[in-house]
Design a protein around this motif. Sequence first.
Motif, PDB file in Angstrom:
ATOM      1  N   GLN A  13      15.858 -10.652 -57.725  1.00 36.81           N
ATOM      2  CA  GLN A  13      16.293 -10.339 -56.367  1.00 36.81           C
ATOM      3  C   GLN A  13      17.796 -10.124 -56.312  1.00 36.81           C
ATOM      4  OE1 GLN A  13      14.859 -13.712 -54.128  1.00 36.81           O
ATOM      5  NE2 GLN A  13      12.745 -12.954 -54.189  1.00 36.81           N
ATOM      6  N   PHE A  14      18.220  -9.307 -55.372  1.00 36.47           N
ATOM      7  CA  PHE A  14      19.645  -9.101 -55.134  1.00 36.47           C
ATOM      8  C   PHE A  14      19.968  -9.514 -53.709  1.00 36.47           C
ATOM      9  CE2 PHE A  14      18.745  -6.312 -58.634  1.00 36.47           C
ATOM     10  CZ  PHE A  14      19.889  -6.369 -59.416  1.00 36.47           C
ATOM     11  N   ARG A  15      20.996 -10.312 -53.578  1.00 41.35           N
ATOM     12  CA  ARG A  15      21.459 -10.631 -52.219  1.00 41.35           C
ATOM     13  C   ARG A  15      22.472  -9.574 -51.814  1.00 41.35           C
ATOM     14  NH1 ARG A  15      20.503 -15.505 -54.332  1.00 41.35           N
ATOM     15  NH2 ARG A  15      22.371 -15.312 -55.605  1.00 41.35           N
ATOM     16  N   THR A  16      22.140  -8.795 -50.818  1.00 43.12           N
ATOM     17  CA  THR A  16      23.069  -7.765 -50.355  1.00 43.12           C
ATOM     18  C   THR A  16      23.399  -8.031 -48.900  1.00 43.12           C
ATOM     19  OG1 THR A  16      21.363  -6.277 -49.519  1.00 43.12           O
ATOM     20  CG2 THR A  16      21.915  -6.078 -51.831  1.00 43.12           C
ATOM     21  N   GLU A  17      24.353  -7.252 -48.394  1.00 47.41           N
ATOM     22  CA  GLU A  17      24.743  -7.452 -46.992  1.00 47.41           C
ATOM     23  C   GLU A  17      23.593  -7.116 -46.054  1.00 47.41           C
ATOM     24  OE1 GLU A  17      28.383  -5.378 -46.170  1.00 47.41           O
ATOM     25  OE2 GLU A  17      29.394  -6.456 -47.791  1.00 47.41           O
ATOM     26  N   GLY A  18      22.758  -6.143 -46.470  1.00 48.69           N
ATOM     27  CA  GLY A  18      21.638  -5.741 -45.623  1.00 48.69           C
ATOM     28  C   GLY A  18      20.493  -6.728 -45.639  1.00 48.69           C
ATOM     29  N   GLY A  19      20.467  -7.613 -46.615  1.00 48.56           N
ATOM     30  CA  GLY A  19      19.371  -8.567 -46.717  1.00 48.56           C
ATOM     31  C   GLY A  19      18.956  -8.740 -48.171  1.00 48.56           C
ATOM     32  N   LEU A  20      17.856  -9.450 -48.353  1.00 47.68           N
ATOM     33  CA  LEU A  20      17.383  -9.744 -49.703  1.00 47.68           C
ATOM     34  C   LEU A  20      16.607  -8.541 -50.245  1.00 47.68           C
ATOM     35  CD1 LEU A  20      17.318 -12.182 -51.657  1.00 47.68           C
ATOM     36  CD2 LEU A  20      15.034 -12.642 -50.794  1.00 47.68           C
ATOM     37  N   TYR A 232       6.080   0.965 -58.774  1.00 41.03           N
ATOM     38  CA  TYR A 232       6.443   1.481 -57.457  1.00 41.03           C
ATOM     39  C   TYR A 232       6.974   0.333 -56.614  1.00 41.03           C
ATOM     40  CZ  TYR A 232       6.303   4.114 -53.124  1.00 41.03           C
ATOM     41  OH  TYR A 232       6.659   4.738 -51.974  1.00 41.03           O
ATOM     42  N   ALA A 233       8.157   0.496 -56.067  1.00 36.05           N
ATOM     43  CA  ALA A 233       8.775  -0.485 -55.179  1.00 36.05           C
ATOM     44  C   ALA A 233       8.746  -1.904 -55.752  1.00 36.05           C
ATOM     45  CB  ALA A 233       8.110  -0.459 -53.806  1.00 36.05           C
ATOM     46  N   GLY A 234       9.146  -2.015 -57.007  1.00 36.03           N
ATOM     47  CA  GLY A 234       9.305  -3.337 -57.599  1.00 36.03           C
ATOM     48  C   GLY A 234       8.051  -3.954 -58.183  1.00 36.03           C
ATOM     49  N   PRO A 280      10.078   3.360 -50.184  1.00 33.04           N
ATOM     50  CA  PRO A 280      10.497   2.420 -49.147  1.00 33.04           C
ATOM     51  C   PRO A 280      11.831   1.763 -49.462  1.00 33.04           C
ATOM     52  CG  PRO A 280       8.833   1.442 -50.543  1.00 33.04           C
ATOM     53  CD  PRO A 280       8.963   2.862 -50.983  1.00 33.04           C
ATOM     54  N   ASN A 281      12.512   1.345 -48.421  1.00 34.53           N
ATOM     55  CA  ASN A 281      13.711   0.532 -48.560  1.00 34.53           C
ATOM     56  C   ASN A 281      13.267  -0.863 -48.997  1.00 34.53           C
ATOM     57  OD1 ASN A 281      16.030  -0.878 -48.275  1.00 34.53           O
ATOM     58  ND2 ASN A 281      16.484  -0.157 -46.197  1.00 34.53           N
ATOM     59  N   LEU A 282      13.865  -1.365 -50.058  1.00 33.99           N
ATOM     60  CA  LEU A 282      13.370  -2.631 -50.616  1.00 33.99           C
ATOM     61  C   LEU A 282      13.888  -3.865 -49.883  1.00 33.99           C
ATOM     62  CD1 LEU A 282      13.455  -1.844 -54.420  1.00 33.99           C
ATOM     63  CD2 LEU A 282      11.486  -1.950 -52.931  1.00 33.99           C
ATOM     64  N   VAL A 283      14.730  -3.642 -48.860  1.00 35.32           N
ATOM     65  CA  VAL A 283      15.234  -4.788 -48.105  1.00 35.32           C
ATOM     66  C   VAL A 283      14.132  -5.296 -47.169  1.00 35.32           C
ATOM     67  CG1 VAL A 283      16.996  -5.580 -46.487  1.00 35.32           C
ATOM     68  CG2 VAL A 283      17.552  -3.866 -48.183  1.00 35.32           C
ATOM     69  N   ASN A 284      13.856  -6.565 -47.276  1.00 37.53           N
ATOM     70  CA  ASN A 284      12.886  -7.207 -46.385  1.00 37.53           C
ATOM     71  C   ASN A 284      11.549  -6.441 -46.285  1.00 37.53           C
ATOM     72  OD1 ASN A 284      14.928  -9.057 -45.813  1.00 37.53           O
ATOM     73  ND2 ASN A 284      15.706  -7.769 -44.157  1.00 37.53           N
ATOM     74  N   MET A 285      10.934  -6.235 -47.426  1.00 39.14           N
ATOM     75  CA  MET A 285       9.655  -5.517 -47.459  1.00 39.14           C
ATOM     76  C   MET A 285       8.558  -6.362 -46.823  1.00 39.14           C
ATOM     77  SD  MET A 285       9.205  -2.546 -49.117  1.00 39.14           S
ATOM     78  CE  MET A 285       7.676  -2.723 -50.032  1.00 39.14           C
ATOM     79  N   PRO A 286       7.741  -5.740 -45.980  1.00 44.05           N
ATOM     80  CA  PRO A 286       6.592  -6.489 -45.469  1.00 44.05           C
ATOM     81  C   PRO A 286       5.535  -6.637 -46.561  1.00 44.05           C
ATOM     82  CG  PRO A 286       6.530  -4.232 -44.682  1.00 44.05           C
ATOM     83  CD  PRO A 286       7.803  -4.371 -45.470  1.00 44.05           C
TER      84      PRO A 286
END
Lengths: 334, 314
Positions: A13-20, A232-234, A280-286
């Motif tokens: 995981q990466f902690r970014t400003e946009g979220g995890l 795909y998407a992690g 998809p954007n990987l920040v806060n994936m449902p």
Amino acid sequence: MAALLKVRNLKTQFRTEGGLVKAVDGISYHVDEQEIIGLVGESGCGKSVSQLSTLQLIPNPPGEVVDGEVIFEGKDLLKFGANGEKMRSVRGGKISMIFQEPMTSLNPVLTVGEQLVEMLELHLKMPRQAAEKRAVELLEMVGIPDASARIDNYPHQFSGGMRQRIMIAMAISCNPKLVIADEPTTAVDVTTQAQLLELMKDMVRRFNVSLIIVTHNLGVVARYAQRIYVMYAGRIIESGTSKDIFIDSYHPYTVGLLKSVPRLDEQRGKKLVPISGLPPNLVNMPDICAFRPRCPYATQCPGEGYPELRQISDQHFVACHIDFQGKSREFYAK
Amino acid sequence: MGTYIVRRVLLSIVVLLLITIITFLLLHIMPGDPAAIMLGIDAGPEQIEALRKELWLDRPLVVQYGHWLSNAIQGDLGKSVLYDEDVTGFITARLPVTMHLSLMALVLSAVLGVGAGIICAIRRGRILDSVITLAANIGVAIPIFWLGILGIYSLGLKLGWLPLQGYTSPFDDFWLSTSKAIMPVICLAIPSLALLARQTRSSMLEVVRQDYIRTAWAKGLKERVIVLKHALKNALIPVVTLLGIQLRILVGGSVLVEKVFNVPGMGRLLVDSVLGKDFIMVQACILVIALLVLLANLLVDISYGWLDPRVRYG
């Protein structure tokens, strides 16, 4: 054949400003001895991150391997301290990496000889002179002409393809068990690509090493890899032998990828079918199937939550809710 | 590398000639007749004419320049207007003082500044990094004459640990010389030290993000080897540029420190000569300082070549 590397439930995981950002979200794979594996996916799907994670090369902060096991020769590499002696002896010594950018992956202020020799001295404990001799041999082996003179040259005096050859020489220099090639041919032209891939295949055969080819280019893996993992998407969404993936492809994403590649054996003038939408954007994936927003069968999809990988034949695994078996895909598309 | 150095030296010689031309012309750019200014308002026309002859001022400019240059090469830079002595004598007395202090300050700031920068880059975001960065920011902002006066007051006057002012040659009395040099050297070093630390930190942070550093990690090298062998040589290129500029500032701009600590150096000689309208002395000082700057730039260029092969073969 015995598994050389077994990765279980790896999460980075990466902690970014946009979220995890869950760049790698619980992937499992294995590499057998002397096997060539392909790891395929779009840019940003986590394929490179997963490979850097196994060697603990993710810069922390912001990145962190939060879960999983990387069993190599019976030991969990993630239990070794990130830059401790044990981990360092694996890096370059047992598992080596070839990176995407040959133009920037070699140190511009050190001679290529020095960059080879320091590895031989470190991992094989070779004395300086023997290491220099070995470095020349290695450069000859990967097809650098006039290697004994070129050894004192700097990276900027080589072309991109030549630099990637040097990277290959470095990767195999210390007799590793596994070479991870992270998009090794992305930055070079097509003819050079083919030469480099042949060279890598030769090296793998000659030194009995296993190879993981990370790429977004299906053509590259089709020819060389025995087994393929599609990411795909992690997550890994489909895996199997080359035949499973290319002939009996199951996951709508894999099918879409193959449809978007031009083929020589198809009618001329036929249009390629792109996959609609964007990754998809990987920040806060449902917690749903990450491909669902782009999936042509989404309206008929019976499943909720994230589909687990399930076995559909001997080595063929897929993470999809829909049961296509025995039914035509056109049936679903309606 | 050899041809690269030769090329750099040849270029420097060209620049050197330009410097001598410009310095020579200084005398003629100034308003008024030099001979008249030298003799003052009481001088009669015959006296002025005699001096003009003596100074070759009645000849064509090119001839004057040739005459001046050949004298300069032989170490004769003319006579001081104020003291009626050869300026070369003044310069040979003052230059070693400035060089002594400046070089000590340069070495101090280079070693500590680069070292601190590396530590900051490795320990990025930790407490040590924050402390050093804060100190460096203060160091850049602090006025050195104020720091000097503060030092004289506290360390010299109140505590009596160090001599208040003055300069002694290390060849006369090494310990006295060193104790007198401590405060001026620190005052000279602090701004460059702070600048160098900040530059090293940022250029190290830039370099450690590069692909070839990731390659170095993937090769299994130790952190120490990666930092000192793979990263530092790349990171030093902008630092060396700054170091060259600092040497120039240290040599030419140590006026404040020399004034505060009453050190008889080049900076003070230059300022006093300007104030006393001793233009022959000013000319000589500028020539010497320009030569030093030229030398510093040459050294910087040569270190570029040593650090970066792309420059050497370019």
